[in-house]
Design an enzyme around this catalytic site. Structure first.
Site, PDB file in Angstrom:
ATOM      1  N   TYR A  44       0.860  -1.191   0.000  1.00  0.00           N
ATOM      2  CA  TYR A  44       0.000   0.000   0.000  1.00  0.00           C
ATOM      3  C   TYR A  44       0.898   1.243   0.000  1.00  0.00           C
ATOM      4  O   TYR A  44       0.849   2.097   0.872  1.00  0.00           O
ATOM      5  CB  TYR A  44      -0.981   0.004   1.177  1.00  0.00           C
ATOM      6  CG  TYR A  44      -2.268   0.699   0.791  1.00  0.00           C
ATOM      7  CD1 TYR A  44      -3.149   0.094  -0.108  1.00  0.00           C
ATOM      8  CD2 TYR A  44      -2.580   1.964   1.258  1.00  0.00           C
ATOM      9  CE1 TYR A  44      -4.305   0.735  -0.508  1.00  0.00           C
ATOM     10  CE2 TYR A  44      -3.739   2.619   0.852  1.00  0.00           C
ATOM     11  CZ  TYR A  44      -4.591   1.999  -0.029  1.00  0.00           C
ATOM     12  OH  TYR A  44      -5.740   2.636  -0.436  1.00  0.00           O
ATOM     13  N   LEU A  45       1.735   1.284  -1.024  1.00  0.00           N
ATOM     14  CA  LEU A  45       2.836   2.252  -1.071  1.00  0.00           C
ATOM     15  C   LEU A  45       2.339   3.696  -1.154  1.00  0.00           C
ATOM     16  O   LEU A  45       1.326   3.989  -1.797  1.00  0.00           O
ATOM     17  CB  LEU A  45       3.735   1.962  -2.275  1.00  0.00           C
ATOM     18  CG  LEU A  45       4.368   0.557  -2.316  1.00  0.00           C
ATOM     19  CD1 LEU A  45       5.309   0.443  -3.530  1.00  0.00           C
ATOM     20  CD2 LEU A  45       5.115   0.224  -1.036  1.00  0.00           C
ATOM     21  N   HIS A  86       7.234   5.501   1.345  1.00  0.00           N
ATOM     22  CA  HIS A  86       7.911   4.320   0.803  1.00  0.00           C
ATOM     23  C   HIS A  86       8.724   4.689  -0.448  1.00  0.00           C
ATOM     24  O   HIS A  86       9.855   4.233  -0.630  1.00  0.00           O
ATOM     25  CB  HIS A  86       6.901   3.252   0.374  1.00  0.00           C
ATOM     26  CG  HIS A  86       6.023   2.727   1.469  1.00  0.00           C
ATOM     27  ND1 HIS A  86       4.666   2.934   1.490  1.00  0.00           N
ATOM     28  CD2 HIS A  86       6.304   1.999   2.569  1.00  0.00           C
ATOM     29  CE1 HIS A  86       4.138   2.351   2.552  1.00  0.00           C
ATOM     30  NE2 HIS A  86       5.113   1.771   3.235  1.00  0.00           N
ATOM     31  N   GLY A 122      12.517   3.866   7.307  1.00  0.00           N
ATOM     32  CA  GLY A 122      12.053   5.241   7.515  1.00  0.00           C
ATOM     33  C   GLY A 122      12.154   5.657   8.973  1.00  0.00           C
ATOM     34  O   GLY A 122      11.786   4.904   9.870  1.00  0.00           O
ATOM     35  N   GLU A 123      12.590   6.898   9.175  1.00  0.00           N
ATOM     36  CA  GLU A 123      12.689   7.444  10.539  1.00  0.00           C
ATOM     37  C   GLU A 123      11.323   7.586  11.193  1.00  0.00           C
ATOM     38  O   GLU A 123      11.241   7.717  12.408  1.00  0.00           O
ATOM     39  CB  GLU A 123      13.367   8.824  10.508  1.00  0.00           C
ATOM     40  CG  GLU A 123      14.838   8.750  10.253  1.00  0.00           C
ATOM     41  CD  GLU A 123      15.513  10.106  10.418  1.00  0.00           C
ATOM     42  OE1 GLU A 123      14.806  11.128  10.563  1.00  0.00           O
ATOM     43  OE2 GLU A 123      16.749  10.144  10.375  1.00  0.00           O
ATOM     44  N   LYS A 124      10.258   7.574  10.386  1.00  0.00           N
ATOM     45  CA  LYS A 124       8.916   7.670  10.982  1.00  0.00           C
ATOM     46  C   LYS A 124       8.751   6.608  12.069  1.00  0.00           C
ATOM     47  O   LYS A 124       8.163   6.850  13.101  1.00  0.00           O
ATOM     48  CB  LYS A 124       7.864   7.480   9.913  1.00  0.00           C
ATOM     49  CG  LYS A 124       6.545   7.123  10.525  1.00  0.00           C
ATOM     50  CD  LYS A 124       5.399   7.317   9.608  1.00  0.00           C
ATOM     51  CE  LYS A 124       4.118   6.976  10.336  1.00  0.00           C
ATOM     52  NZ  LYS A 124       4.041   5.543  10.643  1.00  0.00           N
ATOM     53  N   SER A 149       0.255   4.083   5.581  1.00  0.00           N
ATOM     54  CA  SER A 149      -0.788   3.297   4.894  1.00  0.00           C
ATOM     55  C   SER A 149      -2.085   3.346   5.684  1.00  0.00           C
ATOM     56  O   SER A 149      -3.175   3.280   5.127  1.00  0.00           O
ATOM     57  CB  SER A 149      -0.326   1.853   4.731  1.00  0.00           C
ATOM     58  OG  SER A 149       0.934   1.823   4.110  1.00  0.00           O
TER      59      SER A 149
HETATM   60  P1  AMP Z   1       5.520  -0.142   6.267  1.00  0.00           P
HETATM   61  O1  AMP Z   1       5.003  -0.524   4.925  1.00  0.00           O
HETATM   62  O2  AMP Z   1       4.591   0.744   7.036  1.00  0.00           O
HETATM   63  O3  AMP Z   1       6.039  -1.318   7.066  1.00  0.00           O
HETATM   64  O4  AMP Z   1       6.792   0.785   6.006  1.00  0.00           O
HETATM   65  C1  AMP Z   1       7.875   0.322   5.238  1.00  0.00           C
HETATM   66  C2  AMP Z   1       9.030   1.271   5.407  1.00  0.00           C
HETATM   67  O5  AMP Z   1       8.643   2.573   4.986  1.00  0.00           O
HETATM   68  C3  AMP Z   1       9.476   1.396   6.874  1.00  0.00           C
HETATM   69  O6  AMP Z   1      10.897   1.482   6.923  1.00  0.00           O
HETATM   70  C4  AMP Z   1       8.829   2.685   7.297  1.00  0.00           C
HETATM   71  O7  AMP Z   1       9.508   3.328   8.369  1.00  0.00           O
HETATM   72  C5  AMP Z   1       8.925   3.496   6.019  1.00  0.00           C
HETATM   73  N1  AMP Z   1       7.935   4.569   6.044  1.00  0.00           N
HETATM   74  C6  AMP Z   1       6.611   4.472   6.319  1.00  0.00           C
HETATM   75  N2  AMP Z   1       6.032   5.694   6.301  1.00  0.00           N
HETATM   76  C7  AMP Z   1       7.017   6.581   6.023  1.00  0.00           C
HETATM   77  C8  AMP Z   1       7.058   8.010   5.867  1.00  0.00           C
HETATM   78  N3  AMP Z   1       5.973   8.746   6.001  1.00  0.00           N
HETATM   79  N4  AMP Z   1       8.250   8.570   5.582  1.00  0.00           N
HETATM   80  C9  AMP Z   1       9.381   7.825   5.438  1.00  0.00           C
HETATM   81  N5  AMP Z   1       9.404   6.480   5.564  1.00  0.00           N
HETATM   82  C10 AMP Z   1       8.243   5.865   5.858  1.00  0.00           C
END
Ligand code: AMP
Length: 283
Positions: free
Chosen positions: A28-29, A33, A150-152, A189
């Site tokens: 769900y990019l 991402h 991601g630092e989030k 997402s």
């Molecule tokens: P997820 O699909 O939520 O597991 O995220 C996959 C990667 O994307 C992880 O390293 C997250 O920290 C990064 N990520 C998610 N949201 C953001 C954002 N808003 N900014 C930067 N990186 C993100």
């Protein structure tokens, strides 16, 4: 870009590349991402010979402590494939659950002590064991040179850094800045779940984090700032604040006096959606 689903297809698609730049996701990019994928592509292109960019898309059941959250997790693979392609991904790895967990969901788990046990670890029991386990498995399957996070998800970055260090994974990590909506809300997402009237209030989390960081840098008492921020979030419409804490960015322990490595981290619920976010203290 190749779309692959099994370990054999994955290693065939990667081949004998000098450098492998890996971005793990749950699909769900969004632009957050894509910023990681673009960073991976920049690094891959800078290499001689050029490296390969691998993106995984796997909604990992073992990191969901709430089965309703897993069931409601948004998915749209055709769209993800197009977005990954547009950000210069070379190999899109989308395994199913049985491919990753051949041994079922009761196999070996990776536990990262200390840094995984506070904050998210307290409110989402088992979450970081699921994250560390799946990331360790993906690292073995993809064999990256560099992996991007991601630092989030700041605590997740620290958990992965400790795992890589403790278990001697032969790779380097890059942590990329949080990408935000124009009003400051961190992209996620889960933002797809907001009703419009709730969505309008959600940026208060980032505003309150920034306000807390400014007050901490100005020399205020950190525990008083934390309590004030929790109150401000409830006034702004958040129904529950799991935590709002000013911490050492490496150990994730509460700190009493801000230094260059201090972060404000928070998790709070609004309209039934749980948000997490963090900012640096500008000292
Ligand atoms: P997820 O699909 O939520 O597991 O995220 C996959 C990667 O994307 C992880 O390293 C997250 O920290 C990064 N990520 C998610 N949201 C953001 C954002 N808003 N900014 C930067 N990186 C993100």
């Amino acid at each position: 870009m190749k779309v692959v689903r099994t370990a054999v297809e994955l290693s065939d698609a990667i081949g004998r590349n000098e450098s492998v730049h890996f971005v793990p996701t749950m699909g769900y990019l969004h632009d957050g991402h894509l910023s990681l994928i673009r960073a991976a592509a920049r690094d891959a292109n800078a290499g001689r010979p050029k490296g390969v960019v691998v993106v995984s898309s796997f909604v990992n059941p073992t990191q969901f402590n709430d089965p309703r959250d897993l069931k409601a997790y948004p998915r749209d693979e055709p769209r993800d494939i197009e977005l990954a392609r547009s950000a210069h991904c070379d190999v899109f790895f989308a395994p199913d659950v049985d491919t990753i967990y051949r041994e079922g969901l009761s196999g070996t788990r990776v536990h990262v002590p200390g840094v995984s046990e506070r904050w998210e670890g307290e409110f989402r029991p088992g979450h970081f064991d699921g994250v560390a386990t799946v990331v360790a498995k993906l690292f073995h399957l993809v064999v990256p040179t560099v992996a991007y996070f991601g630092e989030k998800d700041w605590q997740q970055c620290r958990v992965i850094a400790k795992m890589v260090d403790d278990l001697d994974f032969p790779l380097s990590l890059k942590f990329c800045e949080t990408v935000r909506e124009p009003d400051g809300l961190a992209m996620s997402s889960r933002n797809a779940r907001f009703r419009p009237e709730v969505r309008a209030k959600a940026p208060a989390l980032y505003e309150t984090l920034r306000e807390g960081a400014r007050a901490a840098a100005a020399g205020g008492d950190l525990r008083t700032i934390e309590r004030g921020a929790e109150h401000a979030l409830r006034v702004a419409g958040f129904e529950k604040v799991d935590y709002f804490a000013i911490v050492d960015e490496r150990t994730l322990e509460r700190t009493d006096s801000p230094t260059a490595g201090t972060r404000v981290i928070a998790a709070a619920w609004i309209g039934g959606v749980r948000l997490i976010d963090n900012v640096e203290v500008p000292v």
